[in-house]
Design a protein around this motif. Structure first.
Motif, mmCIF file in Angstrom:
data_model
loop_
_atom_site.group_PDB
_atom_site.id
_atom_site.type_symbol
_atom_site.label_atom_id
_atom_site.label_comp_id
_atom_site.label_asym_id
_atom_site.label_seq_id
_atom_site.Cartn_x
_atom_site.Cartn_y
_atom_site.Cartn_z
ATOM 1 N N ASP A 140 0.840 -1.195 0.000
ATOM 2 C CA ASP A 140 0.000 0.000 0.000
ATOM 3 C C ASP A 140 0.877 1.248 0.000
ATOM 4 O O ASP A 140 0.512 2.271 -0.580
ATOM 5 C CB ASP A 140 -0.924 0.004 1.235
ATOM 6 C CG ASP A 140 -1.941 -1.148 1.173
ATOM 7 O OD1 ASP A 140 -2.196 -1.606 0.019
ATOM 8 O OD2 ASP A 140 -2.412 -1.571 2.223
ATOM 9 N N ASP A 141 2.014 1.117 0.644
ATOM 10 C CA ASP A 141 2.996 2.204 0.651
ATOM 11 C C ASP A 141 4.316 1.681 0.087
ATOM 12 O O ASP A 141 4.526 0.474 -0.044
ATOM 13 C CB ASP A 141 3.215 2.722 2.082
ATOM 14 C CG ASP A 141 1.958 3.432 2.624
ATOM 15 O OD1 ASP A 141 1.279 4.078 1.799
ATOM 16 O OD2 ASP A 141 1.710 3.318 3.820
ATOM 17 N N ASN A 142 5.203 2.586 -0.198
ATOM 18 C CA ASN A 142 6.538 2.232 -0.691
ATOM 19 C C ASN A 142 7.503 2.269 0.482
ATOM 20 O O ASN A 142 7.611 3.270 1.194
ATOM 21 C CB ASN A 142 7.005 3.210 -1.768
ATOM 22 C CG ASN A 142 6.148 3.098 -3.024
ATOM 23 O OD1 ASN A 142 5.598 2.033 -3.316
ATOM 24 N ND2 ASN A 142 6.044 4.199 -3.770
ATOM 25 N N PHE A 143 8.223 1.138 0.637
ATOM 26 C CA PHE A 143 9.185 1.043 1.721
ATOM 27 C C PHE A 143 10.576 0.850 1.113
ATOM 28 O O PHE A 143 10.815 -0.130 0.402
ATOM 29 C CB PHE A 143 8.848 -0.147 2.642
ATOM 30 C CG PHE A 143 7.506 -0.014 3.311
ATOM 31 C CD1 PHE A 143 7.364 0.723 4.484
ATOM 32 C CD2 PHE A 143 6.379 -0.626 2.751
ATOM 33 C CE1 PHE A 143 6.110 0.817 5.080
ATOM 34 C CE2 PHE A 143 5.146 -0.510 3.354
ATOM 35 C CZ PHE A 143 4.998 0.220 4.522
ATOM 36 N N ARG A 144 11.462 1.800 1.401
ATOM 37 C CA ARG A 144 12.850 1.694 0.915
ATOM 38 C C ARG A 144 13.607 0.773 1.847
ATOM 39 O O ARG A 144 13.830 1.090 3.022
ATOM 40 C CB ARG A 144 13.510 3.065 0.865
ATOM 41 C CG ARG A 144 14.937 3.034 0.314
ATOM 42 C CD ARG A 144 15.540 4.436 0.357
ATOM 43 N NE ARG A 144 16.929 4.410 -0.085
ATOM 44 C CZ ARG A 144 17.337 4.540 -1.336
ATOM 45 N NH1 ARG A 144 16.431 4.718 -2.299
ATOM 46 N NH2 ARG A 144 18.624 4.495 -1.646
ATOM 47 N N LEU A 145 14.039 -0.381 1.302
ATOM 48 C CA LEU A 145 14.683 -1.389 2.124
ATOM 49 C C LEU A 145 16.205 -1.327 2.037
ATOM 50 O O LEU A 145 16.885 -1.812 2.947
ATOM 51 C CB LEU A 145 14.214 -2.785 1.698
ATOM 52 C CG LEU A 145 12.698 -3.012 1.748
ATOM 53 C CD1 LEU A 145 12.370 -4.414 1.278
ATOM 54 C CD2 LEU A 145 12.169 -2.779 3.163
ATOM 55 N N GLY A 146 16.744 -0.783 0.945
ATOM 56 C CA GLY A 146 18.204 -0.722 0.805
ATOM 57 C C GLY A 146 18.601 -0.245 -0.598
ATOM 58 O O GLY A 146 17.787 0.281 -1.372
ATOM 59 N N GLU A 147 19.870 -0.512 -0.899
ATOM 60 C CA GLU A 147 20.411 -0.054 -2.200
ATOM 61 C C GLU A 147 21.391 -1.100 -2.720
ATOM 62 O O GLU A 147 22.245 -1.594 -1.980
ATOM 63 C CB GLU A 147 21.118 1.288 -2.032
ATOM 64 C CG GLU A 147 21.616 1.883 -3.338
ATOM 65 C CD GLU A 147 22.299 3.210 -3.101
ATOM 66 O OE1 GLU A 147 21.781 4.238 -3.581
ATOM 67 O OE2 GLU A 147 23.365 3.220 -2.441
#
Length: 430
Positions: A140-147
């Motif tokens: 439902d939302d965007n979650f930045r987990l890493g790069e």
């Protein structure tokens, strides 16, 4: 490579250099042509090869960058789901799959907030190309987990470029070499061998073989006659024909000059030729016989100098001055001169002096013709004495007496005087 093969190559180098020197000495024009062809062809090949290699390098980099874009578009979402699910085994498998792609050497996964996962190894000192993209889990939302950082090793690219450079240089060198040899052979067949023939012809060219024309060893076609070699050949043959005509004309002129020279030298009259300053330039054989002077010793002298020792020098100069003035005014002088031989003997000479003029009418010298008239003068004197004197007594006769009487009467009339005449009659005169 063995020591024997290296030694053989070193031994062959002087032989190649010697052959090049012989070729350069035998055909310098062909050698320079070959050198210029190799120089410009090599420069052009290096320039074209450089452009091609740089284009290939940019294409390989573009392929690697495109592959990294494929990794981002194909693996970013699956890596984010594995990371969200904390499925480390699946995450490891996915990263190993990415690492198996061509040129991919190192993966670095930075996990929020402060952990990371590294797989692969970057070779020390190697050039690399890196690409980073975020791992975002979308619900439902965007979650930045890493790069994720993907690093590609460019060693293979550089090795491929080196291989291509070697192949291009070898193929281009062989192409240039064989094309140059072909051009050199064509140039020698079409040009240099004919230039050598022309050089040999002109080297042997002389007045003795003017009848031999220059011919080149090639078909006599209209195209060959119109090209540069044909024009040079025609020019040389035309020059040969003109020289042949000039030589024939000079031979005819020389024969005419020799004929006139012999005629003057064998003339029964003495001949002197003087320059514009009346300096003697030529004396014929008759002059030497008549005067006793050596022609070689009087060259450069004035004709008056030849008679100064037999008469007063002032009288001689006055005579030749009057001759010069009359020749300048009238164009000719002729008269009788009481000349002197080299031994001091006097003789009478009939002289004719005329100027020598060129085609423009300018006086270039003077011609002096002389004839010994001493015998004729003696005959004239004898006839004159016989006409006026008695042969037996040597006394003046009646003709001379009447002539003297006429002169005396004419003188008396002019002076208003008188003349006396005495008549003596000798008896028994025999």
């Amino acid at each position: 490579m063995s020591d024997t093969s290296i030694g053989d190559q070193v031994t062959d180098m002087p032989d190649i250099a010697s052959r090049l020197n012989r070729f350069r000495s035998a055909s310098p024009l062909s050698f320079r042509l070959l050198a210029w062809i190799l120089l410009f062809s090599t420069a052009l090949t290096l320039f074209a090869s450089g452009i091609q290699i740089y284009s290939d390098y940019r294409r390989d980099l573009a392929v690697i960058q495109e592959r990294m874009q494929v990794v981002e578009s194909g693996y970013a979402s699956s890596l984010a789901r594995s990371l969200w699910a904390l499925d480390q085994k699946l995450l490891q498998t996915q990263m190993e799959g990415i690492l198996s792609l061509p040129d991919i050497a190192h993966l670095r996964l930075k996990i929020e907030p402060d952990s990371e996962l590294v797989i692969g190894e970057i070779p020390r000192g190697a050039d690399t190309l890196s690409h980073q993209f975020p791992l975002v889990y979308r619900d439902d939302d965007n979650f930045r987990l890493g790069e994720m950082t993907v690093t590609a090793d460019l060693t293979r690219v550089y090795q491929e470029l080196k291989r291509r450079v070697g192949v291009i240089l070898i193929t281009q060198f062989l192409t240039i070499f064989f094309v140059s040899i072909l051009i050199l052979w064509i140039f020698r067949h079409l040009v240099t061998r004919h230039l050598t023939a022309m050089a040999d012809y002109t080297r042997d060219f002389s007045l003795r073989n003017l009848s031999k024309p220059l011919t080149l060893d090639r078909p006599d076609t209209p195209a060959n006659r119109r090209d540069e070699l044909g024009m040079v050949t025609d020019a040389l043959n035309e020059m040969r024909e003109r020289l042949n005509e000039d030589v024939a004309r000079r031979e005819r002129d020389a024969a005419e000059i020799l004929k006139f020279s012999k005629a003057i030298d064998q003339s029964p009259s003495s001949v002197l030729i003087c320059d514009r300053q009346w300096r003697i330039e030529y004396a014929n054989r008759k002059f030497s016989q008549l005067t006793g002077h050596d022609p070689a010793k009087i060259l450069g002298k004035h004709p008056s100098n030849l008679i100064e020792h037999g008469m007063d020098s002032q009288e001689a100069r006055h005579l030749w001055q009057s001759i010069r003035l009359q020749v300048q005014r009238v164009g000719v002088w002729q008269g009788e001169v009481n000349s002197v031989r080299r031994n001091g003997e006097r003789y009478w000479e009939q002289l004719v002096v005329t100027p020598i003029k060129d085609s423009n009418g300018e006086t270039t010298g003077y011609l002096i013709l002389g004839e010994d008239i001493s015998i004729r003068k003696r005959y004239e004197q004898q006839l004159l004495r016989q006409a006026n004197y008695d042969i037996l007594t040597g006394l003046p006769n009646r003709m001379l007496a009447l002539d003297r009487l006429k002169l005396a009467l004419a003188q008396a009339r002019r002076d208003d005087t008188e003349v006396g005449v005495m008549f003596l009659d000798l008896d028994n005169f025999k």
